[in-house]
Design a protein around this motif. Structure first.
Motif, PDB file in Angstrom:
ATOM      1  N   THR A  86      43.637  42.489 -66.637  1.00 32.51           N
ATOM      2  CA  THR A  86      45.018  42.409 -67.091  1.00 32.51           C
ATOM      3  C   THR A  86      45.247  41.062 -67.777  1.00 32.51           C
ATOM      4  N   HIS A  87      46.378  40.934 -68.450  1.00 28.58           N
ATOM      5  CA  HIS A  87      46.713  39.681 -69.127  1.00 28.58           C
ATOM      6  C   HIS A  87      46.777  38.536 -68.105  1.00 28.58           C
ATOM      7  N   GLU A  88      47.367  38.799 -66.934  1.00 25.33           N
ATOM      8  CA  GLU A  88      47.469  37.777 -65.895  1.00 25.33           C
ATOM      9  C   GLU A  88      46.086  37.344 -65.411  1.00 25.33           C
ATOM     10  N   GLU A  89      45.167  38.324 -65.261  1.00 29.26           N
ATOM     11  CA  GLU A  89      43.812  37.997 -64.831  1.00 29.26           C
ATOM     12  C   GLU A  89      43.103  37.165 -65.895  1.00 29.26           C
ATOM     13  N   GLU A  90      43.337  37.504 -67.163  1.00 30.87           N
ATOM     14  CA  GLU A  90      42.737  36.729 -68.250  1.00 30.87           C
ATOM     15  C   GLU A  90      43.231  35.288 -68.220  1.00 30.87           C
ATOM     16  N   GLN A  91      44.555  35.117 -68.000  1.00 25.41           N
ATOM     17  CA  GLN A  91      45.142  33.776 -67.966  1.00 25.41           C
ATOM     18  C   GLN A  91      44.621  32.981 -66.769  1.00 25.41           C
ATOM     19  N   ALA A  92      44.393  33.657 -65.641  1.00 26.31           N
ATOM     20  CA  ALA A  92      43.945  32.986 -64.426  1.00 26.31           C
ATOM     21  C   ALA A  92      42.453  32.670 -64.454  1.00 26.31           C
ATOM     22  N   ALA A  93      41.696  33.349 -65.292  1.00 24.37           N
ATOM     23  CA  ALA A  93      40.245  33.154 -65.346  1.00 24.37           C
ATOM     24  C   ALA A  93      39.923  31.799 -65.960  1.00 24.37           C
ATOM     25  N   PRO A  94      38.882  31.149 -65.468  1.00 28.36           N
ATOM     26  CA  PRO A  94      38.466  29.887 -66.076  1.00 28.36           C
ATOM     27  C   PRO A  94      38.088  30.103 -67.540  1.00 28.36           C
ATOM     28  N   VAL A  95      38.267  29.064 -68.339  1.00 26.48           N
ATOM     29  CA  VAL A  95      37.985  29.172 -69.770  1.00 26.48           C
ATOM     30  C   VAL A  95      36.527  29.524 -70.005  1.00 26.48           C
ATOM     31  N   SER A  96      35.620  28.895 -69.288  1.00 27.25           N
ATOM     32  CA  SER A  96      34.196  29.217 -69.455  1.00 27.25           C
ATOM     33  C   SER A  96      33.727  29.975 -68.225  1.00 27.25           C
ATOM     34  N   TYR A  97      34.026  31.268 -68.200  1.00 29.00           N
ATOM     35  CA  TYR A  97      33.665  32.104 -67.063  1.00 29.00           C
ATOM     36  C   TYR A  97      32.187  32.432 -67.117  1.00 29.00           C
ATOM     37  N   THR A  98      31.466  31.964 -66.122  1.00 28.57           N
ATOM     38  CA  THR A  98      30.068  32.353 -65.976  1.00 28.57           C
ATOM     39  C   THR A  98      29.857  32.706 -64.514  1.00 28.57           C
ATOM     40  N   ALA A  99      29.378  33.883 -64.283  1.00 21.31           N
ATOM     41  CA  ALA A  99      29.145  34.336 -62.917  1.00 21.31           C
ATOM     42  C   ALA A  99      27.710  34.025 -62.533  1.00 21.31           C
ATOM     43  N   SER A 100      27.546  33.295 -61.458  1.00 18.24           N
ATOM     44  CA  SER A 100      26.190  33.021 -60.994  1.00 18.24           C
ATOM     45  C   SER A 100      25.678  34.232 -60.229  1.00 18.24           C
ATOM     46  N   PRO A 101      24.372  34.447 -60.225  1.00 19.36           N
ATOM     47  CA  PRO A 101      23.829  35.593 -59.483  1.00 19.36           C
ATOM     48  C   PRO A 101      24.206  35.556 -58.005  1.00 19.36           C
ATOM     49  N   ILE A 102      24.289  34.351 -57.439  1.00 15.87           N
ATOM     50  CA  ILE A 102      24.619  34.245 -56.019  1.00 15.87           C
ATOM     51  C   ILE A 102      26.062  34.680 -55.781  1.00 15.87           C
ATOM     52  N   SER A 103      27.003  34.257 -56.649  1.00 15.41           N
ATOM     53  CA  SER A 103      28.390  34.670 -56.453  1.00 15.41           C
ATOM     54  C   SER A 103      28.539  36.167 -56.693  1.00 15.41           C
ATOM     55  N   LEU A 104      27.781  36.731 -57.638  1.00 19.29           N
ATOM     56  CA  LEU A 104      27.811  38.177 -57.850  1.00 19.29           C
ATOM     57  C   LEU A 104      27.279  38.900 -56.624  1.00 19.29           C
ATOM     58  N   ASP A 105      26.228  38.371 -56.028  1.00 18.55           N
ATOM     59  CA  ASP A 105      25.651  38.972 -54.837  1.00 18.55           C
ATOM     60  C   ASP A 105      26.679  38.997 -53.712  1.00 18.55           C
ATOM     61  N   LYS A 106      27.355  37.885 -53.515  1.00 18.70           N
ATOM     62  CA  LYS A 106      28.371  37.815 -52.456  1.00 18.70           C
ATOM     63  C   LYS A 106      29.512  38.776 -52.744  1.00 18.70           C
ATOM     64  N   LEU A 107      29.935  38.862 -53.998  1.00 19.33           N
ATOM     65  CA  LEU A 107      31.021  39.755 -54.374  1.00 19.33           C
ATOM     66  C   LEU A 107      30.640  41.211 -54.150  1.00 19.33           C
ATOM     67  N   ILE A 108      29.446  41.588 -54.552  1.00 21.99           N
ATOM     68  CA  ILE A 108      28.992  42.970 -54.370  1.00 21.99           C
ATOM     69  C   ILE A 108      28.866  43.289 -52.883  1.00 21.99           C
ATOM     70  N   ASP A 109      28.319  42.347 -52.090  1.00 20.17           N
ATOM     71  CA  ASP A 109      28.236  42.559 -50.643  1.00 20.17           C
ATOM     72  C   ASP A 109      29.619  42.760 -50.046  1.00 20.17           C
ATOM     73  N   GLN A 110      30.594  41.950 -50.493  1.00 19.91           N
ATOM     74  CA  GLN A 110      31.960  42.067 -49.983  1.00 19.91           C
ATOM     75  C   GLN A 110      32.573  43.417 -50.351  1.00 19.91           C
ATOM     76  N   MET A 111      32.273  43.909 -51.562  1.00 24.58           N
ATOM     77  CA  MET A 111      32.801  45.206 -51.982  1.00 24.58           C
ATOM     78  C   MET A 111      32.269  46.318 -51.084  1.00 24.58           C
ATOM     79  N   PHE A 112      30.979  46.276 -50.756  1.00 28.32           N
ATOM     80  CA  PHE A 112      30.409  47.299 -49.884  1.00 28.32           C
ATOM     81  C   PHE A 112      30.969  47.175 -48.466  1.00 28.32           C
ATOM     82  N   THR A 113      31.147  45.934 -47.981  1.00 26.53           N
ATOM     83  CA  THR A 113      31.714  45.720 -46.648  1.00 26.53           C
ATOM     84  C   THR A 113      33.140  46.258 -46.598  1.00 26.53           C
TER      85      THR A 113
END
Length: 178
Positions: A86-113
Motif C-alpha cells: 500500500t502507499h502507507e507501506e511504501e512510505q514506511a519502507a526504508p529508502v534502500s530496502y534490502t532483505a537479508s537472507p537471515i531476516s527473510l528466513d526469520k520472517l518465513i519461519d514466523q509466517m509458518f508459526t
C-alpha cells in the motif's frame, strides 16, 4: 523435472555455485546438495525464499516448468507477501530496502508459526462452540425436569406460584454459590 533441477538450471545460467546460493539464501550448508538426492526436492519454505531472493526467476516456470525461466525482476516484497504494498507501506519502507537472507528466513519461519497458531485457535473455537451447544442442551433438559417436578409437586400440595417462587429462589442461591 523437479524444482531442484530447475534451480540447478537457473544457477548454471547465473553462474552460481552451491556455496554462493547457500550464502545468498541463508540455507544450512549441504541443504541444496541433499535436495538433489533421490526422492527429495526443495521444501515449500525453500522455494519461497529462492523466489524472494532471486527475484528474476519466473515463479510459474520454477514451480511447474512451464514458460520462461527468467522474468522481469519483481519487487521482493511483492513476491514474498503476494500483494502490492500500500502507499502507507511504501512510505514506511526504508529508502534502500534490502532483505537479508537471515531476516527473510526469520520472517518465513514466523509466517509458518502464525499459520499453525491460527489453526490451533480455530480448533479451540470449534471445541468452544461444541461446549456451548452441549450446555444449551443441558439447560433445556434441566428446564424440562424443573417443569416436571413443579407439576408433580403441584399435585401433592401448594399452588404452582408458591412452588415456582421457591424453586427460583433455590436456583438463585445456586447461581450465587458459583
Amino acid at each position: 523435472m523437479r524444482i531442484i533441477d530447475r534451480f540447478d538450471e537457473y544457477m548454471t545460467f547465473k553462474h552460481l555455485n552451491d556455496n554462493r546460493a547457500t550464502k545468498d539464501l541463508g540455507f544450512s550448508i549441504g541443504m541444496i546438495g541433499k535436495s538433489r538426492s533421490e526422492g527429495r526436492d526443495l521444501s515449500k519454505k525453500a522455494v519461497q525464499r529462492i523466489l524472494a531472493v532471486y527475484n528474476d526467476i519466473d515463479e510459474t516456470w520454477f514451480k511447474t516448468g512451464e514458460g520462461e525461466m527468467i522474468c522481469e525482476p519483481r519487487n521482493s516484497r511483492l513476491g514474498l507477501f503476494g500483494k502490492e504494498p500500500t502507499h502507507e507501506e511504501e512510505q514506511a519502507a526504508p529508502v534502500s530496502y534490502t532483505a537479508s537472507p537471515i531476516s527473510l528466513d526469520k520472517l518465513i519461519d514466523q509466517m509458518f508459526t502464525n499459520g499453525k497458531t491460527m489453526s490451533k485457535l480455530a480448533d479451540q473455537i470449534g471445541v468452544a462452540h461444541q461446549l456451548i451447544a452441549n450446555s444449551q442442551q443441558h439447560l433445556t433438559k434441566a428446564q424440562e425436569e424443573t417443569d416436571r417436578i413443579i407439576s408433580l409437586l403441584e399435585l401433592e400440595k401448594g399452588s404452582k406460584a408458591e412452588l415456582e417462587k421457591a424453586l427460583k429462589k433455590r436456583l438463585e442461591e445456586c447461581d450465587q454459590i458459583k
